[in-house]
Design a protein around this motif. Structure first.
Motif, PDB file in Angstrom:
ATOM      1  N   ASN A   1       0.425  -4.876  -3.192  1.00  0.00           N
ATOM      2  CA  ASN A   1      -0.348  -3.967  -2.352  1.00  0.00           C
ATOM      3  C   ASN A   1      -1.686  -3.627  -3.003  1.00  0.00           C
ATOM      4  N   SER A   2      -1.683  -3.367  -4.312  1.00  0.00           N
ATOM      5  CA  SER A   2      -2.926  -3.032  -5.014  1.00  0.00           C
ATOM      6  C   SER A   2      -3.907  -4.195  -4.969  1.00  0.00           C
ATOM      7  N   VAL A   3      -3.418  -5.409  -5.173  1.00  0.00           N
ATOM      8  CA  VAL A   3      -4.298  -6.588  -5.154  1.00  0.00           C
ATOM      9  C   VAL A   3      -4.913  -6.769  -3.778  1.00  0.00           C
ATOM     10  N   VAL A   4      -4.086  -6.690  -2.743  1.00  0.00           N
ATOM     11  CA  VAL A   4      -4.584  -6.889  -1.378  1.00  0.00           C
ATOM     12  C   VAL A   4      -5.592  -5.808  -1.005  1.00  0.00           C
ATOM     13  N   ILE A   5      -5.283  -4.565  -1.341  1.00  0.00           N
ATOM     14  CA  ILE A   5      -6.159  -3.447  -0.965  1.00  0.00           C
ATOM     15  C   ILE A   5      -7.470  -3.508  -1.739  1.00  0.00           C
ATOM     16  N   ALA A   6      -7.400  -3.753  -3.060  1.00  0.00           N
ATOM     17  CA  ALA A   6      -8.617  -3.779  -3.884  1.00  0.00           C
ATOM     18  C   ALA A   6      -9.524  -4.942  -3.504  1.00  0.00           C
ATOM     19  N   LEU A   7      -8.958  -6.143  -3.399  1.00  0.00           N
ATOM     20  CA  LEU A   7      -9.770  -7.308  -3.047  1.00  0.00           C
ATOM     21  C   LEU A   7     -10.235  -7.254  -1.598  1.00  0.00           C
ATOM     22  N   GLY A   8      -9.349  -6.834  -0.717  1.00  0.00           N
ATOM     23  CA  GLY A   8      -9.704  -6.777   0.701  1.00  0.00           C
ATOM     24  C   GLY A   8     -10.839  -5.804   0.969  1.00  0.00           C
ATOM     25  N   SER A   9     -10.760  -4.600   0.381  1.00  0.00           N
ATOM     26  CA  SER A   9     -11.813  -3.606   0.607  1.00  0.00           C
ATOM     27  C   SER A   9     -13.131  -4.050  -0.014  1.00  0.00           C
ATOM     28  N   THR A  10     -13.064  -4.732  -1.159  1.00  0.00           N
ATOM     29  CA  THR A  10     -14.295  -5.196  -1.817  1.00  0.00           C
ATOM     30  C   THR A  10     -14.955  -6.320  -1.018  1.00  0.00           C
ATOM     31  N   LEU A  11     -14.176  -7.295  -0.582  1.00  0.00           N
ATOM     32  CA  LEU A  11     -14.739  -8.419   0.176  1.00  0.00           C
ATOM     33  C   LEU A  11     -15.274  -7.962   1.529  1.00  0.00           C
ATOM     34  N   LEU A  12     -14.554  -7.065   2.195  1.00  0.00           N
ATOM     35  CA  LEU A  12     -15.036  -6.537   3.466  1.00  0.00           C
ATOM     36  C   LEU A  12     -16.330  -5.755   3.260  1.00  0.00           C
ATOM     37  N   GLY A  13     -16.390  -5.001   2.163  1.00  0.00           N
ATOM     38  CA  GLY A  13     -17.609  -4.272   1.850  1.00  0.00           C
ATOM     39  C   GLY A  13     -18.781  -5.198   1.589  1.00  0.00           C
ATOM     40  N   LEU A  14     -18.530  -6.335   0.928  1.00  0.00           N
ATOM     41  CA  LEU A  14     -19.603  -7.300   0.661  1.00  0.00           C
ATOM     42  C   LEU A  14     -20.153  -7.896   1.954  1.00  0.00           C
ATOM     43  N   LEU A  15     -19.273  -8.174   2.910  1.00  0.00           N
ATOM     44  CA  LEU A  15     -19.723  -8.744   4.178  1.00  0.00           C
ATOM     45  C   LEU A  15     -20.703  -7.819   4.893  1.00  0.00           C
ATOM     46  N   ILE A  16     -20.514  -6.522   4.720  1.00  0.00           N
ATOM     47  CA  ILE A  16     -21.414  -5.556   5.345  1.00  0.00           C
ATOM     48  C   ILE A  16     -22.615  -5.261   4.454  1.00  0.00           C
TER      49      ILE A  16
END
Length: 276
Positions: free
Chosen positions: A74-89
């Motif tokens: 869960n930590s890996v998915v949440i940390a990487l997911g939020s970071t990558l989504l943030g980069l797209l924006i």
């Protein structure tokens, strides 16, 4: 001309640096020591703790009581997911602020950064109600969205700083060669800012990994990351210091390892553009 540094200054600087480093690292070292003790030994005095026996039973008890790998995933998915989504924006936003002339760019940046000064508890209830009504409560998707939003100002601010160090003439040359806006961002701007983007990714992964307030209030069991995993060892019956220390070591070890092996890239990115 650079001033010569004497051996005495080097020695003093080295001693101060080592002293500060040991002071900052000592809490982590002490947690690691307590994790290898029994509950009885963990609450003794410092000398008795160091001279008592060593055991790994706390790690076994933690794994038997809690599903560590579920929380880790869960930590890996949440940390990487939020970071990558943030980069797209953040990449297009930072590009627009860095290369499109605007009088109020700095004001917008300051406004975005000021949102980080808002106490999270001030917006907890409306966000909780929104998540409850939309079915995002206790889901990875919900945590990815909320952590992306709270870290987005930092991502944009850092990328804007790195992009400003890239000469605009390079982008103009790409446009003259027929590069579209998408190709300009993907194939010209982004590769030149790789050190800055890498340091931004690392920093925001660490921030998302360590986030406790939102993960504790917006999850119950399904999407609970390692921060909730640690908090579960604080109960009304008291603190189980050995097990709590073992859970803390298991939670911080992955991010410590990542930080250790990527420290050169992180330093390079944080100093990107500092020296011309």
């Amino acid at each position: 001309m650079a001033r010569a540094v004497s051996n005495r200054e080097k020695t003093v600087t080295t001693i101060v640096a080592w002293t500060l480093g040991i002071l900052m690292f000592f809490p982590i070292l002490w947690i690691a020591i307590l994790s290898l003790k029994t509950e009885v030994d963990a609450i003794r005095g410092p000398i008795e703790v160091l001279t008592s026996g060593w055991t790994t039973e706390s790690y076994g008890a933690v794994q038997a009581r809690s599903d560590y790998f579920k929380h880790f995933t869960n930590s890996v998915v949440i940390a990487l997911g939020s970071t990558l989504l943030g980069l797209l924006i953040a990449v297009p936003a930072a590009w627009a602020m860095a290369f499109v002339p605007a009088k109020r760019t700095k004001n917008v940046l300051m406004w975005m950064l000021s949102t980080k000064m808002l106490p999270p508890v001030g917006v907890l209830i409306p966000i909780y109600l929104i998540f409850r009504d939309t079915g995002l409560l206790d889901t990875r998707t919900g945590l990815v969205i909320v952590l992306m939003l709270i870290n987005l100002p930092i991502i944009i601010w850092m990328l804007y700083t790195y992009f400003r160090e890239i000469p605009g003439e390079i982008l103009e040359a790409a446009r003259m060669d027929g590069a579209s806006l998408r190709k300009e961002v993907l194939y010209v701007l982004t590769p030149m800012a790789v050190p800055g983007i890498a340091s931004t990714v690392l920093l925001n992964v660490i921030l998302a990994w360590n986030e406790a307030f939102w993960t504790l209030n917006l999850t119950a069991s399904k999407a609970a990351p390692l921060t909730a995993f640690i908090a579960s060892y604080s109960s009304p019956e008291g603190l189980f210091y050995a097990k709590l220390s073992a859970a803390s070591v298991m939670a911080i070890a992955p991010i410590l390892i990542i930080g250790w092996f990527s420290q050169k890239q992180l330093v390079r990115g944080l100093t990107f553009g500092a020296v011309k």
